[in-house]
Design an enzyme around this catalytic site. Structure first.
Site, PDB file in Angstrom:
ATOM      1  N   TRP A   7      -6.905  41.409  38.511  1.00 47.23           N
ATOM      2  CA  TRP A   7      -7.330  42.761  38.101  1.00 47.23           C
ATOM      3  C   TRP A   7      -7.385  42.895  36.590  1.00 47.23           C
ATOM      4  CZ3 TRP A   7      -3.283  41.984  41.612  1.00 47.23           C
ATOM      5  CH2 TRP A   7      -2.024  41.917  41.065  1.00 47.23           C
ATOM      6  N   CYS A  64      15.954  37.309  25.538  1.00 48.17           N
ATOM      7  CA  CYS A  64      15.766  37.922  24.214  1.00 48.17           C
ATOM      8  C   CYS A  64      15.225  36.923  23.191  1.00 48.17           C
ATOM      9  CB  CYS A  64      17.088  38.512  23.715  1.00 48.17           C
ATOM     10  SG  CYS A  64      17.685  39.875  24.729  1.00 48.17           S
ATOM     11  N   GLU A  75      -3.316  49.276  40.755  1.00 46.16           N
ATOM     12  CA  GLU A  75      -2.213  50.136  40.317  1.00 46.16           C
ATOM     13  C   GLU A  75      -1.545  50.834  41.499  1.00 46.16           C
ATOM     14  OE1 GLU A  75      -0.781  50.183  37.561  1.00 46.16           O
ATOM     15  OE2 GLU A  75      -2.206  48.992  36.420  1.00 46.16           O
ATOM     16  N   TYR A 104       2.154  58.120  36.343  1.00 45.60           N
ATOM     17  CA  TYR A 104       2.046  56.708  35.950  1.00 45.60           C
ATOM     18  C   TYR A 104       0.643  56.166  36.242  1.00 45.60           C
ATOM     19  CZ  TYR A 104       1.782  51.786  36.158  1.00 45.60           C
ATOM     20  OH  TYR A 104       1.311  50.521  35.962  1.00 45.60           O
ATOM     21  N   CYS A 127      12.096  41.005  29.268  1.00 46.08           N
ATOM     22  CA  CYS A 127      13.170  42.012  29.234  1.00 46.08           C
ATOM     23  C   CYS A 127      13.484  42.427  30.674  1.00 46.08           C
ATOM     24  CB  CYS A 127      12.718  43.211  28.398  1.00 46.08           C
ATOM     25  SG  CYS A 127      14.066  44.312  27.954  1.00 46.08           S
ATOM     26  N   GLN A 155       4.779  49.990  44.479  1.00 43.12           N
ATOM     27  CA  GLN A 155       6.026  49.639  45.176  1.00 43.12           C
ATOM     28  C   GLN A 155       5.927  48.290  45.861  1.00 43.12           C
ATOM     29  OE1 GLN A 155       5.302  53.325  46.418  1.00 43.12           O
ATOM     30  NE2 GLN A 155       7.286  54.249  46.041  1.00 43.12           N
ATOM     31  N   THR A 156       5.112  47.429  45.313  1.00 44.20           N
ATOM     32  CA  THR A 156       4.927  46.106  45.897  1.00 44.20           C
ATOM     33  C   THR A 156       5.016  45.075  44.783  1.00 44.20           C
ATOM     34  OG1 THR A 156       3.426  47.063  47.536  1.00 44.20           O
ATOM     35  CG2 THR A 156       3.336  44.683  47.276  1.00 44.20           C
ATOM     36  N   ASP A 167       6.790  53.346  33.338  1.00 44.69           N
ATOM     37  CA  ASP A 167       7.247  52.852  34.637  1.00 44.69           C
ATOM     38  C   ASP A 167       8.656  52.289  34.446  1.00 44.69           C
ATOM     39  OD1 ASP A 167       6.934  50.398  33.378  1.00 44.69           O
ATOM     40  OD2 ASP A 167       5.957  49.451  35.100  1.00 44.69           O
TER      41      ASP A 167
HETATM   42  S1  SF4 Z   1      15.385  41.868  22.422  1.00 39.81           S
HETATM   43 FE1  SF4 Z   1      16.041  41.521  24.508  1.00 39.81          FE
HETATM   44  S2  SF4 Z   1      16.850  43.494  25.200  1.00 39.81           S
HETATM   45 FE2  SF4 Z   1      15.633  43.887  23.364  1.00 39.81          FE
HETATM   46  S3  SF4 Z   1      13.599  44.432  24.122  1.00 39.81           S
HETATM   47 FE3  SF4 Z   1      13.585  42.231  23.677  1.00 39.81          FE
HETATM   48  S4  SF4 Z   1      14.152  41.257  25.629  1.00 39.81           S
HETATM   49 FE4  SF4 Z   1      14.682  43.425  25.790  1.00 39.81          FE
END
Ligand code: SF4
Length: 349
Positions: free
Chosen positions: A23, A198, A36, A124, A191, A41-42, A142
């Site tokens: 998509w 990170c 969308e 959303y 994240c 919910q999938t 979301d």
């Molecule tokens: S640094 Fe880590 S906690 Fe902060 S937005 Fe990026 S992935 Fe998320």
């Protein structure tokens, strides 16, 4: 808010690392809207299968509007949250109406407000379709974006209005569709709720929650209700199950299935205890005793392939059929094994 340099870093990262999803390769608003609605919910892997199926079955909004709602439910079969399919059908019928009758002359509207007025479209989805399909500068919120915001700002429980304000203030005005998808992609792949990456995050320098990301946001407590039911499965003389179409409102609305009664019910010797099906819904843990009638009771059974049924009903009917066949084979050991049988958990949302 994310700064201009954060915006550029995130868009660069998205351009390079985004997942290859079909998509994202189309600019057809209808195909984007289908994705969308499905992805609300999938999970993406399942969403891919159903998106392909829906796009093939209903390549245009007009093709869905012309189809009966049962055909939409059949194509949606197994995707769960069946009210989405019914509302999608209602949406298509509204869009094809002439503008003078409150419709949109067969074309999906491009503005957030007009999209929001359609059946089944919430804030959303309206923001996602307006920005991705039509380039409108509207910010999505979301669960992924909420998590990124909570960590960026080190807030354990940000209020919805604060998340929206953060998203509005962070929006990249020239590439709003890519921007919304980039933030969601970051939440879905980097994240993430657990095992946060990170070290791969393009907006790590501005993140206030980076040293303890799992603290943000606090998990929402989900109440799972346990439900015990009994499914009564009767057959006609040809061995076809007697199924009923459920009312459109409520659980599995519009789908076909056998009769369900609350609690554990006894039906005497005319019914065989086929076994137990355990089934997980998003907020319900279901245990279903399956009783199958040993003699045909009518002639108006239903061909299962011709109607849409839920995954739970598929499991119940399969167990009932096997138990009935075992009992008819006069194989006492086999019959007893069915009486003891439990069908394991299956997820259906
Ligand atoms: S640094 Fe880590 S906690 Fe902060 S937005 Fe990026 S992935 Fe998320």
């Amino acid at each position: 808010m994310l700064s201009a340099s954060d915006q550029q870093a995130l868009l660069n990262w998205y351009d390079e690392h985004q997942r290859d999803l079909p998509w994202r390769a189309t600019d057809d608003p209808w195909a984007i809207l289908l994705s969308e609605v499905l992805l609300q919910q999938t999970q993406v892997a399942r969403g891919l299968v159903y998106w392909q199926r829906m796009v093939e079955a209903f390549p245009t909004v007009a093709s869905m509007a012309q189809a009966p709602v049962d055909a939409v439910l059949k194509a949606w079969e197994g995707a769960g949250y069946y009210s989405r399919a019914r509302r999608l059908h209602a949406l298509s019928q509204r869009v094809v109406l002439p503008a003078i009758e409150g419709g949109f002359d067969g074309r999906l509207p491009s503005s957030y407000d007009a999209l929001l007025s359609l059946p089944g479209i919430g804030p959303y989805t309206a923001a996602a379709v307006a920005s991705i399909a039509f380039g409108q500068p509207v910010a999505c919120v979301d669960g992924n974006i909420r998590r990124v915001m909570a960590r960026q700002t080190a807030q354990p429980a940000p209020a919805p209005t604060d998340v929206q304000t953060w998203a509005d203030g962070s929006l990249h005005a020239e590439r709003p569709g890519d921007w919304n998808q980039a933030l969601m992609e970051l939440g879905a792949t980097v994240c993430t709720p657990k095992r946060v990456r990170c070290e791969q995050c393009p907006v790590a320098p501005s993140c206030a929650g980076r040293s303890t990301p799992e603290r943000y946001p606090l998990p929402k407590r989900q109440r799972i209700k346990s439900v015990v039911m009994t499914a009564i499965v009767d057959h006609d003389v040809q061995g076809r199950p007697l199924l009923h179409q459920r009312p459109s409102a409520g659980l599995f609305g519009g789908l076909w299935g056998p009769e369900y009664l609350e609690g554990r019910v006894q039906r005497g010797e005319k019914y065989l205890h086929a076994g137990v099906v355990k089934h997980q819904l998003s907020h319900r843990s279901m245990t279903v005793d399956v009783l199958v009638g040993v003699s045909p009771v009518a002639s108006d059974g239903v061909e299962r392939a011709a109607v849409a049924t839920s995954t739970l009903d598929e499991k119940v009917l399969a167990l009932a059929t096997r138990a009935l066949e075992a009992s008819m084979s006069n194989d006492e050991d086999k019959r007893r094994s069915y009486e003891k049988k439990e069908v394991g958990d299956g997820a259906e949302v």
